[in-house]
Motif scaffolding. Structure first.
Motif, mmCIF file in Angstrom:
data_model
loop_
_atom_site.group_PDB
_atom_site.id
_atom_site.type_symbol
_atom_site.label_atom_id
_atom_site.label_comp_id
_atom_site.label_asym_id
_atom_site.label_seq_id
_atom_site.Cartn_x
_atom_site.Cartn_y
_atom_site.Cartn_z
ATOM 1 N N PRO A 110 -2.962 1.294 -9.984
ATOM 2 C CA PRO A 110 -3.207 1.042 -8.579
ATOM 3 C C PRO A 110 -3.214 2.328 -7.564
ATOM 4 N N SER A 162 -2.262 3.869 -4.009
ATOM 5 C CA SER A 162 -1.263 3.571 -3.050
ATOM 6 C C SER A 162 -1.849 4.373 -1.699
ATOM 7 N N TYR A 169 -4.402 -3.209 1.920
ATOM 8 C CA TYR A 169 -4.308 -3.258 0.240
ATOM 9 C C TYR A 169 -2.879 -2.654 0.140
ATOM 10 N N GLN A 170 -2.063 -3.350 -0.581
ATOM 11 C CA GLN A 170 -0.903 -3.046 -0.615
ATOM 12 C C GLN A 170 -0.312 -2.635 -2.101
ATOM 13 N N GLY A 171 -1.356 -2.605 -3.005
ATOM 14 C CA GLY A 171 -1.039 -2.183 -4.369
ATOM 15 C C GLY A 171 -0.650 -3.375 -5.368
ATOM 16 N N ARG A 172 -0.878 -4.458 -4.974
ATOM 17 C CA ARG A 172 -0.211 -5.408 -5.738
ATOM 18 C C ARG A 172 -1.351 -5.907 -6.943
ATOM 19 N N SER A 173 -2.633 -5.285 -6.628
ATOM 20 C CA SER A 173 -3.516 -5.393 -7.673
ATOM 21 C C SER A 173 -4.214 -3.961 -7.881
ATOM 22 N N THR A 174 -5.144 -3.789 -8.856
ATOM 23 C CA THR A 174 -5.843 -2.565 -8.917
ATOM 24 C C THR A 174 -6.816 -2.526 -7.655
ATOM 25 N N TRP A 230 -9.278 -5.483 -6.048
ATOM 26 C CA TRP A 230 -9.233 -5.935 -4.350
ATOM 27 C C TRP A 230 -10.578 -5.663 -4.250
ATOM 28 N N ASP A 259 -5.467 -15.875 -10.370
ATOM 29 C CA ASP A 259 -5.910 -14.707 -9.504
ATOM 30 C C ASP A 259 -6.975 -15.482 -8.666
ATOM 31 N N GLU A 313 -5.924 -17.551 -5.997
ATOM 32 C CA GLU A 313 -5.445 -17.124 -5.030
ATOM 33 C C GLU A 313 -6.636 -16.688 -4.121
#
Length: 331
Positions: A10, A12, A65-70, A74, A163, A166
């Motif tokens: 991911p 950051s 984008y908060q890094g919860r997925s790659t 995203w 996924d 969502e």
């Protein structure tokens, strides 16, 4: 059908990077996003526009984008939504009648740019090949946009149902139901005997069949071409309307179009959408060269041609084909 096993760390602090660094991250995924959009849309050019829109949206929304997925996943989310938006605007109804007038070919040389999977699973390779073939593209365009997205994300990209749910704002149960309906619809529109297809351009029998087809085209020998066709052959020429089914129907259309009267043709053997193809050039006296005419993309089953999708000369540059062939036979 397929599972995406590639790993990506991911990203950051996406909101802190500049546009150049962001572009560098995004560009790594351009080709696979383009192919994803192409499967959704069926049009090479619409896919290009949608990828550009995807990158623009991603840049503008980078702080979300908060890094919860790659980062890759995203981008796939943004690209899928961009495709759905385009479909809602320009193609509110799916294709009907077995033809897709907006269908465009995808050059194999660009498919070769796709990143290699981390797995050597033959099934994964087969899915990647089969889901880029024109028959699959035509069949999937007959599905409504959201079930189409579910099918491609689940069976091609390999996303889990949660996924996809969502992304679409649906429940997992709704996604699973949509997937079942989409698979049934896909089977309804795919040609029969798909397991018998032999579109591998490296197969010796296929190469010989394609060579014979090309030779017959140069000779404008309709009888020789007809001998290579299966009884239930299908022929279309997007964006020109019309789907011709059956050897006699196809041959009669060629005769009526004046194919037998053409003179001084040459061909170049190539491959498109992982299928064998024959590019046809016509001699133009004024230019003193053979210029692009059409390109036939072939589907081969059981040693016979079962489908011909013909594209116009405007596709030649995209496919990396020569702009002309000189009279002396050298390029």
């Amino acid at each position: 059908m397929s599972a995406d096993t590639r790993q990506e760390q991911p990203v950051s602090d996406l909101g802190q990077i500049d546009e150049s660094a962001f572009s560098g991250l995004a560009e790594r995924h351009r080709r696979e996003l383009h192919v994803h959009c192409y499967r959704m849309l069926g049009s090479f050019e619409d896919a290009e526009d949608t990828v550009q829109e995807t990158f623009l949206r991603a840049w503008r929304r980078r702080e979300t984008y908060q890094g919860r997925s790659t980062f890759r996943a995203w981008l796939y989310r943004i690209a899928t939504n961009a495709c759905l938006d385009l479909l809602a605007k320009s193609r509110p109804e799916p294709a009907t009648g077995g033809e897709v007038l907006w269908l465009q070919p995808y050059p194999d040389r660009l498919l070769d740019e796709l990143p290699a999977s981390d797995t050597d699973d033959p099934e994964t390779a087969a899915v990647a090949r089969e889901t880029i073939e024109l028959a699959y593209l035509v069949a999937v365009q007959h599905l409504a946009p959201r079930p189409r997205a579910v099918l491609i994300l689940r069976d091609v990209v390999g996303w889990p149902a949660k996924d996809v749910a969502e992304l679409l704002g649906d429940s997992v149960n709704s996604v699973n139901s949509a997937l079942q309906r989409a698979r049934a619809g896909l089977r309804e529109h795919l040609p029969a005997e798909r397991q018998d297809w032999s579109g591998d351009t490296e197969d010796a029998g296929t190469r010989e069949l394609v060579r014979r087809y090309a030779d017959a085209c140069v000779a404008t020998d309709i009888a020789a071409i007809a001998a290579l066709l299966r009884d239930d052959v299908r022929c279309s020429m997007p964006p020109t309307p019309g789907l011709y089914v059956g050897r006699d129907t196809v041959v009669n259309d060629w005769i009526e179009s004046g194919f037998e009267g053409m003179q001084r043709l040459r061909t170049v053997l190539t491959s498109v959408n992982r299928q064998p193809a024959v590019a046809v050039y016509l001699w133009r006296e004024r230019e003193g060269a053979y210029l692009p005419l059409t390109i036939d993309v072939l589907r081969v089953t059981g040693g016979a041609i079962t489908e011909i999708v013909t594209f116009h000369d405007d596709r030649f540059p995209r496919l990396g084909l020569p702009e002309c062939l000189p009279a002396d036979g050298t390029e």
